[in-house]
Design a protein around this motif. Sequence first.
Motif, PDB file in Angstrom:
ATOM      1  N   SER A   2       6.507   1.075   9.002  1.00 37.00           N
ATOM      2  CA  SER A   2       5.518   0.661   9.998  1.00 37.00           C
ATOM      3  C   SER A   2       5.582   1.491  11.281  1.00 37.00           C
ATOM      4  CB  SER A   2       5.699  -0.815  10.341  1.00 37.00           C
ATOM      5  OG  SER A   2       6.948  -1.035  10.980  1.00 37.00           O
ATOM      6  N   LEU A   3       6.622   2.299  11.452  1.00 36.91           N
ATOM      7  CA  LEU A   3       6.736   3.121  12.654  1.00 36.91           C
ATOM      8  C   LEU A   3       5.734   4.274  12.618  1.00 36.91           C
ATOM      9  CD1 LEU A   3      10.618   3.454  13.056  1.00 36.91           C
ATOM     10  CD2 LEU A   3       9.084   2.189  14.558  1.00 36.91           C
ATOM     11  N   PRO A   4       5.154   4.636  13.746  1.00 36.63           N
ATOM     12  CA  PRO A   4       4.304   5.837  13.779  1.00 36.63           C
ATOM     13  C   PRO A   4       5.171   7.094  13.802  1.00 36.63           C
ATOM     14  CG  PRO A   4       4.413   4.860  15.954  1.00 36.63           C
ATOM     15  CD  PRO A   4       5.173   3.937  15.038  1.00 36.63           C
ATOM     16  N   PHE A   5       4.553   8.221  13.498  1.00 30.57           N
ATOM     17  CA  PHE A   5       5.295   9.480  13.513  1.00 30.57           C
ATOM     18  C   PHE A   5       5.627   9.852  14.958  1.00 30.57           C
ATOM     19  CE2 PHE A   5       3.091   9.680   9.441  1.00 30.57           C
ATOM     20  CZ  PHE A   5       4.123  10.095   8.606  1.00 30.57           C
ATOM     21  N   ALA A   6       6.839  10.330  15.146  1.00 29.40           N
ATOM     22  CA  ALA A   6       7.283  10.729  16.483  1.00 29.40           C
ATOM     23  C   ALA A   6       6.612  12.043  16.900  1.00 29.40           C
ATOM     24  CB  ALA A   6       8.795  10.884  16.508  1.00 29.40           C
ATOM     25  N   THR A   7       6.303  12.151  18.167  1.00 26.57           N
ATOM     26  CA  THR A   7       5.647  13.329  18.711  1.00 26.57           C
ATOM     27  C   THR A   7       6.615  14.095  19.619  1.00 26.57           C
ATOM     28  OG1 THR A   7       4.776  12.039  20.567  1.00 26.57           O
ATOM     29  CG2 THR A   7       3.403  12.207  18.592  1.00 26.57           C
ATOM     30  N   GLU A   8       6.155  15.269  20.069  1.00 29.66           N
ATOM     31  CA  GLU A   8       6.978  16.048  21.000  1.00 29.66           C
ATOM     32  C   GLU A   8       7.160  15.313  22.328  1.00 29.66           C
ATOM     33  OE1 GLU A   8       5.238  19.837  21.455  1.00 29.66           O
ATOM     34  OE2 GLU A   8       5.565  20.466  19.375  1.00 29.66           O
ATOM     35  N   GLU A   9       6.148  14.536  22.692  1.00 30.36           N
ATOM     36  CA  GLU A   9       6.260  13.757  23.926  1.00 30.36           C
ATOM     37  C   GLU A   9       7.389  12.727  23.832  1.00 30.36           C
ATOM     38  OE1 GLU A   9       3.398  11.041  26.846  1.00 30.36           O
ATOM     39  OE2 GLU A   9       2.610  11.917  24.988  1.00 30.36           O
ATOM     40  N   ASP A  10       7.543  12.139  22.648  1.00 28.94           N
ATOM     41  CA  ASP A  10       8.643  11.193  22.460  1.00 28.94           C
ATOM     42  C   ASP A  10       9.998  11.887  22.586  1.00 28.94           C
ATOM     43  OD1 ASP A  10       6.810   9.167  22.025  1.00 28.94           O
ATOM     44  OD2 ASP A  10       6.763   9.501  19.846  1.00 28.94           O
ATOM     45  N   ASP A  11      10.094  13.088  22.051  1.00 28.32           N
ATOM     46  CA  ASP A  11      11.345  13.840  22.179  1.00 28.32           C
ATOM     47  C   ASP A  11      11.631  14.201  23.629  1.00 28.32           C
ATOM     48  OD1 ASP A  11      11.537  13.687  19.451  1.00 28.32           O
ATOM     49  OD2 ASP A  11      10.679  15.674  19.093  1.00 28.32           O
ATOM     50  N   ILE A  12      10.586  14.569  24.374  1.00 30.41           N
ATOM     51  CA  ILE A  12      10.768  14.903  25.789  1.00 30.41           C
ATOM     52  C   ILE A  12      11.207  13.680  26.579  1.00 30.41           C
ATOM     53  CG2 ILE A  12       9.556  15.653  27.864  1.00 30.41           C
ATOM     54  CD1 ILE A  12       7.798  17.404  26.031  1.00 30.41           C
ATOM     55  N   ASP A  49      13.729  10.149   3.986  1.00 34.77           N
ATOM     56  CA  ASP A  49      12.368  10.562   3.617  1.00 34.77           C
ATOM     57  C   ASP A  49      11.377  10.316   4.748  1.00 34.77           C
ATOM     58  OD1 ASP A  49      13.331  11.315   1.153  1.00 34.77           O
ATOM     59  OD2 ASP A  49      12.802   9.416   0.169  1.00 34.77           O
ATOM     60  N   ASN A  50      11.641   9.339   5.601  1.00 38.70           N
ATOM     61  CA  ASN A  50      10.760   9.015   6.731  1.00 38.70           C
ATOM     62  C   ASN A  50      11.393   9.425   8.055  1.00 38.70           C
ATOM     63  OD1 ASN A  50       8.425   7.110   5.561  1.00 38.70           O
ATOM     64  ND2 ASN A  50      10.330   6.635   4.505  1.00 38.70           N
ATOM     65  N   VAL A  51      12.163  10.512   8.039  1.00 38.83           N
ATOM     66  CA  VAL A  51      12.868  10.934   9.240  1.00 38.83           C
ATOM     67  C   VAL A  51      11.906  11.405  10.322  1.00 38.83           C
ATOM     68  CG1 VAL A  51      13.166  13.348   8.578  1.00 38.83           C
ATOM     69  CG2 VAL A  51      14.922  12.225   9.952  1.00 38.83           C
ATOM     70  N   ALA A  52      10.694  11.771   9.945  1.00 42.55           N
ATOM     71  CA  ALA A  52       9.713  12.245  10.941  1.00 42.55           C
ATOM     72  C   ALA A  52       9.230  11.122  11.847  1.00 42.55           C
ATOM     73  CB  ALA A  52       8.518  12.883  10.239  1.00 42.55           C
ATOM     74  N   ARG A  53       9.533   9.885  11.516  1.00 38.87           N
ATOM     75  CA  ARG A  53       9.115   8.748  12.344  1.00 38.87           C
ATOM     76  C   ARG A  53      10.101   8.469  13.477  1.00 38.87           C
ATOM     77  NH1 ARG A  53       5.063   6.063   9.444  1.00 38.87           N
ATOM     78  NH2 ARG A  53       4.980   6.640   7.233  1.00 38.87           N
ATOM     79  N   PHE A  54      11.182   9.235  13.567  1.00 41.76           N
ATOM     80  CA  PHE A  54      12.195   9.036  14.586  1.00 41.76           C
ATOM     81  C   PHE A  54      12.246  10.246  15.515  1.00 41.76           C
ATOM     82  CE2 PHE A  54      13.444   6.409  11.008  1.00 41.76           C
ATOM     83  CZ  PHE A  54      13.805   5.219  11.620  1.00 41.76           C
ATOM     84  N   THR A  55      12.914  10.067  16.638  1.00 38.61           N
ATOM     85  CA  THR A  55      13.038  11.153  17.621  1.00 38.61           C
ATOM     86  C   THR A  55      14.114  12.146  17.182  1.00 38.61           C
ATOM     87  OG1 THR A  55      14.578   9.795  18.912  1.00 38.61           O
ATOM     88  CG2 THR A  55      12.238   9.664  19.484  1.00 38.61           C
ATOM     89  N   SER A  56      14.269  13.215  17.950  1.00 38.92           N
ATOM     90  CA  SER A  56      15.158  14.307  17.545  1.00 38.92           C
ATOM     91  C   SER A  56      16.606  13.842  17.424  1.00 38.92           C
ATOM     92  CB  SER A  56      15.043  15.452  18.555  1.00 38.92           C
ATOM     93  OG  SER A  56      15.401  15.001  19.859  1.00 38.92           O
ATOM     94  N   ARG A  57      17.097  13.102  18.396  1.00 44.53           N
ATOM     95  CA  ARG A  57      18.480  12.638  18.346  1.00 44.53           C
ATOM     96  C   ARG A  57      18.695  11.653  17.197  1.00 44.53           C
ATOM     97  NH1 ARG A  57      21.616   9.500  23.269  1.00 44.53           N
ATOM     98  NH2 ARG A  57      23.735   9.673  22.423  1.00 44.53           N
ATOM     99  N   GLN A  58      17.727  10.804  16.948  1.00 45.78           N
ATOM    100  CA  GLN A  58      17.829   9.861  15.842  1.00 45.78           C
ATOM    101  C   GLN A  58      17.729  10.571  14.495  1.00 45.78           C
ATOM    102  OE1 GLN A  58      14.643   7.254  16.882  1.00 45.78           O
ATOM    103  NE2 GLN A  58      15.812   6.166  18.472  1.00 45.78           N
ATOM    104  N   ARG A  59      16.946  11.646  14.437  1.00 50.60           N
ATOM    105  CA  ARG A  59      16.857  12.420  13.197  1.00 50.60           C
ATOM    106  C   ARG A  59      18.205  13.040  12.848  1.00 50.60           C
ATOM    107  NH1 ARG A  59      11.608  13.902  15.247  1.00 50.60           N
ATOM    108  NH2 ARG A  59      12.450  15.829  16.160  1.00 50.60           N
TER     109      ARG A  59
END
Length: 405
Positions: free
Chosen positions: A211-221, A332-342
Amino acid sequence: MGDNLFEGLPPPSHHQQLEEKENEQEDKDQGNQVSFSLKTCSSSNNKEASPIPVLKSALKRPKPTESNPEAAVQEKRLRFKMTTDASETQVIEAMQKIASHIKNPAKFSKASKLALQLIQAGSVKAGTSEHFFAILEAAMSSTASCTESSVRGDYHSLFSAAQDAAECLNKKQKNQLTVWTFRAVMANDFLTDDSFVFSKTASKLKDEICSLPFATEEDDIDESATLKDETETGNDEDAKQAIVASAEGNNKDESDPFGLDALIPRSGKKDDRAKGKKDVTTKSRNDDEEDTKRFLKSKREALISCLEIAARRYKTPWCQTVIDILVKHAFDNVARFTSRQREAIEKLWASVREQQIRRKQGKSVSGKLDVNAFEWLQQKYSTEKISIRHSVGASGDRRCQQWLG
């Protein structure tokens, strides 16, 4: 005189014969009725003489009436009052006391049970929702304490029951309650000894990840900026605020160096009202966006925490397959998390894959060989010496290789 008296008279008629027969029949009927009445009287006398049977209901103990005060007191003692008739002011005072004591780990168990009673009694309403949310906020002041063994069950019961009172909360409070439920309920379900509950909780976690949306660069920033802000001290923050305030003052002076804006006539009230409404809508929209970002950030952190708690149970044999599937789903859904969480998920998946390879090679998590009872006995007795005289421990050289294969 010896002659027949009826001589010379006509014979009796048929009608007279019938009357005589009827008279005789009536006499017989009367005799039968008398005998029947005598029989009935004798039978009734026998019935009256026999004792009347006693009913079982008459032997039962009679119920205590209202006139018996002791029985009434006993009935009152057996009844429990499940609702409270307290006023809203009394409920608010009770919630404030609970919020002040629930922060203490030693008093958490008792305070959480009192809060649970308020929820069950229906005391959480629109007027008391803010104070009830303060109780939950005080309980989650330390997120690490909710998985401790001493208060684990109390946290689970409190936040499970808090879902019934979620209707009285606003949107922001509901989102925060959802995040707290992940940490207090889902995380504790991963610490269970029931394989069914563990598998069911893993399925819920997979659904929440999807249910999480895909993380964006703004989320990483934003994540990197948050980490930097946490490392900075309070003095640096005060210096920044002073710099920002001085910069705003310089901008105002540069925009109106001669102070002519005060001499310019302002526009009408309608324009001011329209501008004010537009500013309010823009501000509310920005606030909603900020709340949504904050909620997604907290939700990702809570799901990662649950995933790490589940991975710690990998030494338990019946948990290994479920954890393998769960971590693979998160990878498999690692793109839904931020860089540190990935990075954390990738490390976890690498550890799980290593354990899978070790299990395929016949090694367990502890590094020892996974052998069954027969293999263990075979390895043990293959080195034992057995004498031909059926005594173990003699100087015979025969080993148990023949009957153990």
